[in-house]
Motif scaffolding. Structure first.
Motif, PDB file in Angstrom:
ATOM      1  N   ASP A   1       6.935 -13.323  -5.908  1.00  0.00           N
ATOM      2  CA  ASP A   1       5.630 -13.004  -6.496  1.00  0.00           C
ATOM      3  C   ASP A   1       4.483 -13.460  -5.592  1.00  0.00           C
ATOM      4  O   ASP A   1       3.355 -13.025  -5.770  1.00  0.00           O
ATOM      5  CB  ASP A   1       5.464 -13.685  -7.857  1.00  0.00           C
TER       6      ASP A   1
ATOM      7  N   GLU B   1      -0.568  -3.662   0.352  1.00  0.00           N
ATOM      8  CA  GLU B   1      -1.695  -4.142  -0.449  1.00  0.00           C
ATOM      9  C   GLU B   1      -2.988  -4.243   0.368  1.00  0.00           C
ATOM     10  O   GLU B   1      -3.994  -4.738  -0.126  1.00  0.00           O
ATOM     11  CB  GLU B   1      -1.346  -5.499  -1.070  1.00  0.00           C
TER      12      GLU B   1
ATOM     13  N   ASN C   1      -6.771  -3.722  -0.856  1.00  0.00           N
ATOM     14  CA  ASN C   1      -7.046  -2.630  -1.782  1.00  0.00           C
ATOM     15  C   ASN C   1      -7.118  -3.212  -3.200  1.00  0.00           C
ATOM     16  O   ASN C   1      -6.976  -4.425  -3.394  1.00  0.00           O
ATOM     17  CB  ASN C   1      -6.009  -1.507  -1.647  1.00  0.00           C
ATOM     18  N   ALA C   2      -7.335  -2.385  -4.196  1.00  0.00           N
ATOM     19  CA  ALA C   2      -7.528  -2.874  -5.567  1.00  0.00           C
ATOM     20  C   ALA C   2      -6.294  -3.626  -6.075  1.00  0.00           C
ATOM     21  O   ALA C   2      -6.410  -4.687  -6.692  1.00  0.00           O
ATOM     22  CB  ALA C   2      -7.856  -1.711  -6.495  1.00  0.00           C
ATOM     23  N   ALA C   3      -5.104  -3.075  -5.812  1.00  0.00           N
ATOM     24  CA  ALA C   3      -3.874  -3.748  -6.250  1.00  0.00           C
ATOM     25  C   ALA C   3      -3.716  -5.088  -5.541  1.00  0.00           C
ATOM     26  O   ALA C   3      -3.279  -6.075  -6.137  1.00  0.00           O
ATOM     27  CB  ALA C   3      -2.661  -2.855  -5.987  1.00  0.00           C
TER      28      ALA C   3
ATOM     29  N   MET D   1      -6.161  -7.020  -4.436  1.00  0.00           N
ATOM     30  CA  MET D   1      -7.120  -7.976  -4.995  1.00  0.00           C
ATOM     31  C   MET D   1      -6.605  -8.553  -6.313  1.00  0.00           C
ATOM     32  O   MET D   1      -6.700  -9.755  -6.556  1.00  0.00           O
ATOM     33  CB  MET D   1      -8.479  -7.311  -5.189  1.00  0.00           C
ATOM     34  N   ASP D   2      -6.055  -7.688  -7.160  1.00  0.00           N
ATOM     35  CA  ASP D   2      -5.491  -8.168  -8.428  1.00  0.00           C
ATOM     36  C   ASP D   2      -4.336  -9.139  -8.174  1.00  0.00           C
ATOM     37  O   ASP D   2      -4.205 -10.154  -8.854  1.00  0.00           O
ATOM     38  CB  ASP D   2      -5.005  -6.995  -9.276  1.00  0.00           C
ATOM     39  N   HIS D   3      -3.506  -8.820  -7.198  1.00  0.00           N
ATOM     40  CA  HIS D   3      -2.362  -9.668  -6.888  1.00  0.00           C
ATOM     41  C   HIS D   3      -2.814 -11.042  -6.406  1.00  0.00           C
ATOM     42  O   HIS D   3      -2.263 -12.076  -6.809  1.00  0.00           O
ATOM     43  CB  HIS D   3      -1.476  -8.984  -5.844  1.00  0.00           C
TER      44      HIS D   3
ATOM     45  N   LYS E   1      -5.554 -12.585  -7.151  1.00  0.00           N
ATOM     46  CA  LYS E   1      -6.071 -13.315  -8.311  1.00  0.00           C
ATOM     47  C   LYS E   1      -4.927 -13.923  -9.117  1.00  0.00           C
ATOM     48  O   LYS E   1      -5.017 -15.063  -9.588  1.00  0.00           O
ATOM     49  CB  LYS E   1      -6.911 -12.386  -9.191  1.00  0.00           C
ATOM     50  N   GLN E   2      -3.831 -13.175  -9.271  1.00  0.00           N
ATOM     51  CA  GLN E   2      -2.665 -13.697  -9.994  1.00  0.00           C
ATOM     52  C   GLN E   2      -2.036 -14.858  -9.223  1.00  0.00           C
ATOM     53  O   GLN E   2      -1.622 -15.854  -9.819  1.00  0.00           O
ATOM     54  CB  GLN E   2      -1.633 -12.588 -10.203  1.00  0.00           C
TER      55      GLN E   2
END
Length: 195
Positions: free
Chosen positions: A60, A67, A76-78, A80-82, A84-85
Motif C-alpha cells: 500500500d 500515478e 495525477n489525481a489518483a 494525489m489521493d494515494h 494522502k492515504q
C-alpha cells in the motif's frame, strides 16, 4: 452401492482390527499414555496468513509509475489521493514509502528513441516531491522513509493482463463474471445479474 450404514460398520470394523493389532504384543501396559490434545484450529496456518497480510499491506506504500503525469514529477489525481492515504497511515506502520523506478524515458543516445529506459534524475525528483508532500501532510521524518526502488509486486506483462481481463468475463467454475446476467453462473456477475 454402499449405504451410509454399511460404510459406518466397515469403518468401525477396520478401527477395531487396527486397535487389536496394536495391543496384541502386550507392550501396551508399559507404554505411557500421552495427552494428545489437538491444537486449536489455525495454530499452524494463521501465522502464514498474517505474514501474507502484512506483506500485502507494505504494498500500500508504493507510489507506482502510473500515478504520475507522464514522465514528470507531478502526481495525477489518483496519485494525489494515494499520497494522502499514505500520509494518514504512515505514523502507525514500519514500512518505507517506495517510489517505483521510472521505466518510460527515452535514451537520447539510442537509435530508435523508444521510451523504455529508466531516468535516475526523474526518480530522485519524484522522491523529493513525495517526501516534501508527506511532510506538509504531517508525516514525521518523511525523508528517512521515502526510497526509490522497484515495486514490491511485479506488474502484469501484456499477455498476463489480457488473460486476467478475459477471465473476468468468463463463466468458469459457475461463478459468472463481467457483465453477465447470471443465467449461466451460480452467482451472476459484475454489473447486472445474479441475486
Amino acid at each position: 452401492m454402499t449405504t451410509p450404514g454399511q460404510l459406518q460398520k466397515w469403518t468401525t470394523a477396520t478401527l477395531l482390527v487396527a486397535a487389536a493389532g496394536c495391543v496384541g504384543s502386550g507392550d501396551w501396559k508399559r507404554t505411557p499414555l500421552v495427552d494428545l490434545q489437538p491444537m486449536p484450529m489455525g495454530t499452524l496456518s494463521d501465522p502464514i496468513w498474517q505474514q501474507q497480510e502484512e506483506n500485502a499491506e507494505a504494498s500500500d506504500f508504493v507510489v507506482h509509475e502510473h500515478e504520475w503525469v507522464g514522465n514528470s514529477s507531478q502526481l495525477n489525481a489518483a496519485g494525489m489521493d494515494h499520497v494522502k492515504q499514505i500520509a494518514a497511515r504512515l505514523c502507525s506502520v514500519p514500512f518505507p514509502v517506495i517510489i517505483e523506478r521510472s521505466s518510460m524515458s527515452v535514451n537520447p543516445a539510442s537509435r530508435h528513441q523508444f521510451p523504455v529506459n529508466g531516468h535516475e534524475e526523474l526518480d530522485m525528483e519524484r522522491r523529493e516531491f513525495i517526501s516534501r508532500a508527506l511532510g506538509e501532510l504531517g508525516a514525521q521524518h518523511p525523508d528517512e522513509r521515502v526510497v526509490v526502488a522497484p515495486a514490491l509486486t511485479p506488474g502484469f506483462q501484456d499477455f498476463e493482463a489480457e488473460q486476467a481481463y478475459q477471465n473476468g468475463f468468463s463463466n468458469q467454475n459457475g461463478f459468472g463474471g463481467g457483465y453477465g446476467n447470471g443465467s449461466s453462473g451460480a452467482f451472476g456477475g459484475g454489473f447486472g445479474g445474479g441475486f
